[in-house]
Enzyme design. Structure first.
Site, PDB file in Angstrom:
ATOM      1  N   SER A 223      25.982 -14.859 -20.224  1.00 35.84           N
ATOM      2  CA  SER A 223      24.648 -14.275 -20.112  1.00 35.84           C
ATOM      3  C   SER A 223      23.554 -15.179 -20.678  1.00 35.84           C
ATOM      4  CB  SER A 223      24.606 -12.921 -20.824  1.00 35.84           C
ATOM      5  OG  SER A 223      24.934 -13.073 -22.196  1.00 35.84           O
ATOM      6  N   ASP A 252      32.392 -17.226 -10.104  1.00 35.90           N
ATOM      7  CA  ASP A 252      32.743 -17.664  -8.750  1.00 35.90           C
ATOM      8  C   ASP A 252      31.512 -17.714  -7.858  1.00 35.90           C
ATOM      9  OD1 ASP A 252      35.437 -17.804  -9.477  1.00 35.90           O
ATOM     10  OD2 ASP A 252      35.781 -15.704  -8.963  1.00 35.90           O
TER      11      ASP A 252
END
Length: 300
Positions: A223, A252
């Site tokens: 984050s 991904d």
């Protein structure tokens, strides 16, 4: 003109349970919703790149079972080239995922057909590797297969991108064939041998990886954002502040999006910025491949 992206890697069926907290060893926790859908790091990255308008081909292995049939059908619906899908005698891969109320996850993967890749399988795909511009791989298939693909691509002058997840042992030889290495902090610490706790230590660890032969690195930091490392320069790219629902597949999405931007001629910094925007969209909805954004959803 767009460059061609070839993804070689895993495909799984994800079975995700949502609950208030992660169970401790021996503990049973009552969950809430359950979702079953397509996953696997290779497939996630391929679908992410395709949805973002990349020119993508995906090579994978599935079992001769209902999961494999559903997987191939799903790829066709996503518009992916399925000519590289191989059928294994092993069952298709599955992943058991738990997501808590903080949007954190833990994952157990039963690899099945993903573990059935051989170096000969990779050599049979030599033309596809030589025809691509960017080869993107992960570590949910056997390392000898990854190494063989990296060698073929590097010898052909292609850009070789490795997302070293999950963090497993790798021979030092492989790093000499990697153009762009995309680890998270834990993975970077494992491969560099340097503890990573922030930007300064990540930069030092990245330098150590470059001394092993890696061309450039992007360190994903959850984050917080990502650290782009090239030559003597490191630049931090902050993550977008959003209300995350499920972080499964966020990395991904980042890798797939990054390769799309690179295939369109963007600089590594601009590609990292584009990938950051894409990942911010993905984490705001549940699931892996189903959460991957389309190009129209990426806004400044």
């Amino acid at each position: 003109m767009k460059g061609k992206i070839l993804v070689i890697g895993s495909t799984n069926t994800d079975m995700t349970a949502f609950c208030a907290k992660m169970p401790a060893p021996g503990e049973t926790v009552l969950g809430n919703d359950f979702v079953m859908g397509p996953g696997g790091k290779g497939a996630n990255q391929a679908v992410a790149a395709k949805r973002l308008d990349g020119d993508v081909k995906f090579i994978c292995k599935v079992g001769d079972d209902i999961f494999g049939e559903n997987t191939i059908r799903h790829f066709k619906e996503e518009g992916l080239d399925t000519s590289g899908v191989m059928i294994s005698k092993k069952p298709s891969g599955v992943a058991l995922i738990t997501v808590d109320d903080s949007a954190e996850n833990c994952i157990v993967v039963a690899s099945g057909a993903n573990n059935d890749y051989t170096e000969e399988d990779i050599r049979s795909c030599k033309k596809a590797i030589e025809d691509c511009d960017i080869l993107l791989m992960q570590l949910e298939i056997p390392v000898p297969a990854v190494l063989e693909a990296a060698k073929i691509a590097r010898e052909a002058g292609k850009t070789v991108v490795l997302n070293p997840a999950p963090a497993i042992d790798l021979p030092d030889e492989i790093f000499r064939h990697i153009s762009l290495f995309i680890p998270n902090q834990h993975e970077l610490a494992k491969y560099s041998g340097i503890p990573v706790s922030g930007e300064e230590s990540a930069a030092a660890a990245a330098k150590a990886m470059m001394s092993k032969g890696v061309g450039r690195l992007i360190v994903t930091m959850g984050s917080k954002g990502s650290l782009v490392c090239q030559e003597e320069e490191t630049t931090f790219v902050p993550a977008r502040k959003v209300d995350a629902v499920d972080t499964t597949g966020a990395g991904d999405c980042y890798c797939g999006a990054l390769c799309v931007a690179l295939s369109e001629g963007e600089s590594l910094m601009d590609a990292a910025s584009f990938a950051t925007k894409a990942a911010a969209v993905a984490v705001q909805r549940p699931g892996a491949q189903v959460a991957m954004p389309f190009r129209r959803e990426i806004v400044d």
